[in-house]
Design a protein around this motif. Sequence first.
Motif, PDB file in Angstrom:
ATOM      1  N   LEU A  59     -29.115  11.518   3.039  1.00  0.00           N
ATOM      2  CA  LEU A  59     -28.082  11.665   4.059  1.00  0.00           C
ATOM      3  C   LEU A  59     -28.712  12.164   5.343  1.00  0.00           C
ATOM      4  CD1 LEU A  59     -27.451  15.017   3.527  1.00  0.00           C
ATOM      5  CD2 LEU A  59     -26.203  13.965   1.676  1.00  0.00           C
ATOM      6  N   VAL A  60     -28.024  11.841   6.440  1.00  0.00           N
ATOM      7  CA  VAL A  60     -28.539  12.120   7.777  1.00  0.00           C
ATOM      8  C   VAL A  60     -27.399  12.644   8.635  1.00  0.00           C
ATOM      9  CG1 VAL A  60     -29.385  10.978   9.883  1.00  0.00           C
ATOM     10  CG2 VAL A  60     -30.346  10.343   7.668  1.00  0.00           C
ATOM     11  N   ASP A  61     -27.685  13.663   9.430  1.00  0.00           N
ATOM     12  CA  ASP A  61     -26.746  14.117  10.458  1.00  0.00           C
ATOM     13  C   ASP A  61     -27.568  14.396  11.714  1.00  0.00           C
ATOM     14  OD1 ASP A  61     -24.928  15.267  12.160  1.00  0.00           O
ATOM     15  OD2 ASP A  61     -24.040  16.582  10.645  1.00  0.00           O
ATOM     16  N   ALA A  62     -27.508  13.468  12.668  1.00  0.00           N
ATOM     17  CA  ALA A  62     -28.330  13.556  13.889  1.00  0.00           C
ATOM     18  C   ALA A  62     -27.669  14.360  14.996  1.00  0.00           C
ATOM     19  CB  ALA A  62     -28.647  12.144  14.381  1.00  0.00           C
ATOM     20  N   ASP A  81     -22.318  11.561  17.083  1.00  0.00           N
ATOM     21  CA  ASP A  81     -21.434  11.475  15.910  1.00  0.00           C
ATOM     22  C   ASP A  81     -22.094  10.705  14.774  1.00  0.00           C
ATOM     23  OD1 ASP A  81     -21.396   8.992  17.039  1.00  0.00           O
ATOM     24  OD2 ASP A  81     -19.225   8.816  17.190  1.00  0.00           O
ATOM     25  N   PHE A  82     -23.424  10.814  14.699  1.00  0.00           N
ATOM     26  CA  PHE A  82     -24.140  10.062  13.675  1.00  0.00           C
ATOM     27  C   PHE A  82     -24.332  10.908  12.427  1.00  0.00           C
ATOM     28  CE2 PHE A  82     -27.516   8.038  11.353  1.00  0.00           C
ATOM     29  CZ  PHE A  82     -27.192   6.704  11.484  1.00  0.00           C
ATOM     30  N   LYS A  83     -23.486  10.653  11.446  1.00  0.00           N
ATOM     31  CA  LYS A  83     -23.557  11.349  10.156  1.00  0.00           C
ATOM     32  C   LYS A  83     -23.294  10.295   9.089  1.00  0.00           C
ATOM     33  CE  LYS A  83     -21.181  14.964   7.557  1.00  0.00           C
ATOM     34  NZ  LYS A  83     -20.144  15.981   7.565  1.00  0.00           N
ATOM     35  N   LYS A  84     -24.283  10.039   8.229  1.00  0.00           N
ATOM     36  CA  LYS A  84     -24.152   8.956   7.250  1.00  0.00           C
ATOM     37  C   LYS A  84     -24.813   9.306   5.916  1.00  0.00           C
ATOM     38  CE  LYS A  84     -23.944   4.741  10.071  1.00  0.00           C
ATOM     39  NZ  LYS A  84     -22.539   4.512   9.840  1.00  0.00           N
ATOM     40  N   VAL A  85     -24.281   8.661   4.884  1.00  0.00           N
ATOM     41  CA  VAL A  85     -24.860   8.713   3.539  1.00  0.00           C
ATOM     42  C   VAL A  85     -25.456   7.330   3.262  1.00  0.00           C
ATOM     43  CG1 VAL A  85     -24.325   8.925   1.076  1.00  0.00           C
ATOM     44  CG2 VAL A  85     -23.197  10.430   2.738  1.00  0.00           C
ATOM     45  N   PHE A  86     -26.666   7.315   2.735  1.00  0.00           N
ATOM     46  CA  PHE A  86     -27.362   6.069   2.404  1.00  0.00           C
ATOM     47  C   PHE A  86     -27.662   6.059   0.908  1.00  0.00           C
ATOM     48  CE2 PHE A  86     -28.154   6.853   6.826  1.00  0.00           C
ATOM     49  CZ  PHE A  86     -28.273   5.606   7.437  1.00  0.00           C
ATOM     50  N   ILE A  87     -27.128   5.065   0.205  1.00  0.00           N
ATOM     51  CA  ILE A  87     -27.371   4.911  -1.236  1.00  0.00           C
ATOM     52  C   ILE A  87     -28.055   3.565  -1.470  1.00  0.00           C
ATOM     53  CG2 ILE A  87     -26.275   4.718  -3.518  1.00  0.00           C
ATOM     54  CD1 ILE A  87     -23.963   6.451  -2.375  1.00  0.00           C
ATOM     55  N   ASN A  88     -29.085   3.573  -2.316  1.00  0.00           N
ATOM     56  CA  ASN A  88     -29.838   2.357  -2.659  1.00  0.00           C
ATOM     57  C   ASN A  88     -30.329   1.623  -1.409  1.00  0.00           C
ATOM     58  OD1 ASN A  88     -29.192   3.028  -5.283  1.00  0.00           O
ATOM     59  ND2 ASN A  88     -27.596   1.495  -5.497  1.00  0.00           N
ATOM     60  N   ALA A  89     -30.774   2.380  -0.435  1.00  0.00           N
ATOM     61  CA  ALA A  89     -31.218   1.797   0.835  1.00  0.00           C
ATOM     62  C   ALA A  89     -32.478   0.960   0.657  1.00  0.00           C
ATOM     63  CB  ALA A  89     -31.466   2.906   1.855  1.00  0.00           C
ATOM     64  N   ASN A  90     -32.576  -0.063   1.511  1.00  0.00           N
ATOM     65  CA  ASN A  90     -33.741  -0.926   1.534  1.00  0.00           C
ATOM     66  C   ASN A  90     -33.985  -1.319   2.985  1.00  0.00           C
ATOM     67  OD1 ASN A  90     -35.827  -2.619   0.711  1.00  0.00           O
ATOM     68  ND2 ASN A  90     -34.462  -4.353   0.395  1.00  0.00           N
ATOM     69  N   ILE A  91     -35.104  -0.886   3.560  1.00  0.00           N
ATOM     70  CA  ILE A  91     -35.421  -1.284   4.936  1.00  0.00           C
ATOM     71  C   ILE A  91     -35.895  -2.729   4.908  1.00  0.00           C
ATOM     72  CG2 ILE A  91     -36.992  -0.947   6.891  1.00  0.00           C
ATOM     73  CD1 ILE A  91     -36.784   2.052   6.479  1.00  0.00           C
ATOM     74  N   ASP A 127     -22.679   2.982   1.384  1.00  0.00           N
ATOM     75  CA  ASP A 127     -22.216   4.302   1.806  1.00  0.00           C
ATOM     76  C   ASP A 127     -21.678   5.057   0.588  1.00  0.00           C
ATOM     77  OD1 ASP A 127     -19.569   3.411   1.341  1.00  0.00           O
ATOM     78  OD2 ASP A 127     -19.213   2.989   3.463  1.00  0.00           O
ATOM     79  N   GLU A 128     -21.092   6.226   0.823  1.00  0.00           N
ATOM     80  CA  GLU A 128     -20.618   7.067  -0.290  1.00  0.00           C
ATOM     81  C   GLU A 128     -19.466   6.437  -1.069  1.00  0.00           C
ATOM     82  OE1 GLU A 128     -18.838   8.869   3.524  1.00  0.00           O
ATOM     83  OE2 GLU A 128     -20.546   7.644   2.929  1.00  0.00           O
ATOM     84  N   ASN A 129     -18.808   5.431  -0.479  1.00  0.00           N
ATOM     85  CA  ASN A 129     -17.724   4.713  -1.180  1.00  0.00           C
ATOM     86  C   ASN A 129     -18.220   3.418  -1.821  1.00  0.00           C
ATOM     87  OD1 ASN A 129     -15.703   6.634  -0.332  1.00  0.00           O
ATOM     88  ND2 ASN A 129     -15.910   5.739   1.713  1.00  0.00           N
ATOM     89  N   PHE A 130     -19.529   3.247  -1.833  1.00  0.00           N
ATOM     90  CA  PHE A 130     -20.188   2.046  -2.359  1.00  0.00           C
ATOM     91  C   PHE A 130     -19.752   0.777  -1.635  1.00  0.00           C
ATOM     92  CE2 PHE A 130     -22.410   4.504  -5.395  1.00  0.00           C
ATOM     93  CZ  PHE A 130     -23.496   3.714  -5.747  1.00  0.00           C
ATOM     94  N   VAL A 131     -19.576   0.909  -0.322  1.00  0.00           N
ATOM     95  CA  VAL A 131     -19.372  -0.244   0.560  1.00  0.00           C
ATOM     96  C   VAL A 131     -20.751  -0.600   1.110  1.00  0.00           C
ATOM     97  CG1 VAL A 131     -18.284  -1.088   2.677  1.00  0.00           C
ATOM     98  CG2 VAL A 131     -17.030   0.472   1.149  1.00  0.00           C
ATOM     99  N   LYS A 132     -21.096  -1.898   1.020  1.00  0.00           N
ATOM    100  CA  LYS A 132     -22.431  -2.332   1.444  1.00  0.00           C
ATOM    101  C   LYS A 132     -22.468  -2.561   2.959  1.00  0.00           C
ATOM    102  CE  LYS A 132     -26.083  -5.455   0.008  1.00  0.00           C
ATOM    103  NZ  LYS A 132     -26.459  -6.556  -0.886  1.00  0.00           N
TER     104      LYS A 132
END
Length: 196
Positions: A59-62, A81-91, A127-132
């Motif tokens: 997770l990131v909060d800039a 306002d950049f605050k995000k959760v990253f799950i199973n991320a792939n650059i 995201d935290e709701n498992f939306v891709k």
Amino acid sequence: MILPIVAYGDPVLRKKATAINQDYPKLDALIDNMFETMYGARGIGLAAPQVGVAIRLFLVDATPFEDDEDLSEEEQALCADFKKVFINANILEEEGDEWAFNEGCLSIPNINEDVFRQPTITIEYYDENFVKHTDTFDGIVARIIQHEYDHIEGILFTDKLSVLKKRLLKTKLANISKGKIDVSYRMKFPNAKKKR
């Protein structure tokens, strides 16, 4: 609940983290605890391996950068306002000319060094709701994401330093792993001597 942050030298920081699905037990609680832990340590990003959990979550909060005078007004606005959760991320892609920025890490306290990274990334994640999502990020936001993404790949920012810099930091890093350091947040040190 504030979790102890795992210090440099713990094998969990060197593991390539495992992907999870939406049935991962107590995921919401883990995310909440990670945010609380990150804020308690005054961080801007935190990856699950840093709290001893080898899963592809960070997770990131800039928002602390919204008032950074070293950044352009445009970058400050992006951070606001950049605050995000990253799950199973792939650059998927990293682009542009590498630029240096002074980085630190909650698992490697009191060490900050210039690290070169590319300025633009395209990343696929849930995201935290498992939306891709597939998004492109630039500048400081991209850098924070790249740093946290490295954690789920088993890479630390110190791995990106020159051989000479690594040699100069060797004693400091060994002391961190032994807990021979003053730090203002809870940590777990892999090589600390057990008190009898």
